[in-house]
Design a protein around this motif. Structure first.
Motif, PDB file in Angstrom:
ATOM      1  N   LYS A 107       0.828  -1.311   0.028  1.00 39.82           N
ATOM      2  CA  LYS A 107      -0.084  -0.033  -0.132  1.00 39.82           C
ATOM      3  C   LYS A 107       0.739   1.338   0.045  1.00 39.82           C
ATOM      4  O   LYS A 107       1.677   1.566   0.874  1.00 39.82           O
ATOM      5  N   THR A 108       0.598   2.037  -0.951  1.00 41.36           N
ATOM      6  CA  THR A 108       1.437   3.234  -1.164  1.00 41.36           C
ATOM      7  C   THR A 108       0.519   4.549  -1.328  1.00 41.36           C
ATOM      8  O   THR A 108      -0.767   4.504  -1.450  1.00 41.36           O
ATOM      9  N   ALA A 109       1.216   5.753  -1.261  1.00 35.30           N
ATOM     10  CA  ALA A 109       0.223   7.054  -1.565  1.00 35.30           C
ATOM     11  C   ALA A 109      -0.225   7.029  -2.681  1.00 35.30           C
ATOM     12  O   ALA A 109      -1.285   7.663  -3.174  1.00 35.30           O
ATOM     13  N   ASP A 110       0.283   6.189  -3.862  1.00 38.13           N
ATOM     14  CA  ASP A 110      -0.110   6.124  -5.030  1.00 38.13           C
ATOM     15  C   ASP A 110      -1.187   5.177  -5.547  1.00 38.13           C
ATOM     16  O   ASP A 110      -1.626   5.160  -6.695  1.00 38.13           O
ATOM     17  N   ASN A 111      -1.492   4.193  -4.722  1.00 37.58           N
ATOM     18  CA  ASN A 111      -2.237   3.304  -5.050  1.00 37.58           C
ATOM     19  C   ASN A 111      -3.506   3.171  -4.037  1.00 37.58           C
ATOM     20  O   ASN A 111      -3.569   3.796  -2.817  1.00 37.58           O
ATOM     21  N   SER A 112      -4.602   2.199  -4.456  1.00 37.24           N
ATOM     22  CA  SER A 112      -5.481   2.113  -3.202  1.00 37.24           C
ATOM     23  C   SER A 112      -5.710   0.891  -2.845  1.00 37.24           C
ATOM     24  O   SER A 112      -4.822  -0.290  -3.338  1.00 37.24           O
ATOM     25  N   ASP A 115      -6.483  -1.913  -5.362  1.00 40.50           N
ATOM     26  CA  ASP A 115      -5.277  -2.109  -6.123  1.00 40.50           C
ATOM     27  C   ASP A 115      -4.492  -3.238  -5.423  1.00 40.50           C
ATOM     28  O   ASP A 115      -3.750  -4.119  -5.962  1.00 40.50           O
TER      29      ASP A 115
END
Length: 219
Positions: A107-112, A115
């Motif tokens: 989990k990153t700031a760029d995915n949900s 994802d």
């Protein structure tokens, strides 16, 4: 409605159902949502409500699912992971067989979280099975019902909330849960079922309150 829309809605419903199990928010979904803040280590500064749970309790419930310790969950929270995200990570860890560390790393700031779920190849059926298994374990510990019997009721289509209500009334009356479930119709409430069984209104309300349910709901 197209097939994709139906699938997405079904997944959301199942994830919501699993939330009670993880953090006190969920199978009995909106009724039990903890008052959490997305900021690490903080709860919203609101008046206390019956829905609020402590960080320690939230962390313990997540720990029971993920296999990590309560201290580890609290540490993650202080490092910047909200309990909401930790709940989802713990659930996906259980479903996928991955460690909590592995899931959080995805989990990153760029995915949900959608994802993350897709990257773990988690199906809707897996989510449903895991949510029901966790719920059956929790309900069995609180009611005079075996985990196997609860899972059988799930397979028959009964909801967690109704099983809990019937289990509460079974403890008061000694009647089989299945018999009590058959008394709940679309046009009556669990409170009216309790009254027809001669269960003391206040005693029933107290037991329901312990489960954070709404006795007057027909839904």
């Amino acid at each position: 409605m197209n097939l994709i829309g139906k699938s997405a809605k079904k997944t959301v419903a199942i994830l919501a159902a699993g939330a009670f199990i993880l953090t006190g928010a969920g199978a009995f979904a909106a009724q039990t949502s903890p008052v959490l803040n997305d900021k690490p280590g903080q709860y919203q500064h609101k008046a206390k409500s019956r829905h609020e749970i402590s960080p320690e309790k939230a962390a313990q419930r997540i720990a029971e699912i993920s296999g990590a310790s309560q201290e580890t969950i609290l540490k993650y929270n202080q490092q910047g992971h909200s309990f909401r995200d930790l709940s989802k990570a713990a659930f996906f860890a259980k479903v996928s067989g991955k460690s909590l560390d592995d899931v959080l790393a995805l989990k990153t700031a760029d995915n949900s979280w959608k994802d993350v779920r897709e990257s773990l190849n988690i199906s809707t059926d897996q989510i449903k099975a895991a949510a029901q298994e966790i719920a059956a374990t929790r309900l069995s510990a609180r009611l005079n019902l075996s985990k196997e019997n609860i899972q059988a009721l799930f397979r028959e289509g009964y909801r967690q909330r109704d099983i809990a209500m019937a289990g509460i009334l079974a403890k008061h009356t000694g009647k089989p849960v299945q018999d009590i479930l058959s008394m709940k119709k679309i046009n009556n409430s669990w409170q009216s079922v309790a009254a027809s069984l001669g269960v003391d209104k206040e005693a029933f309300k107290q037991d329901v309150k312990a489960f954070r349910l709404y006795p007057d709901s027909n839904k």
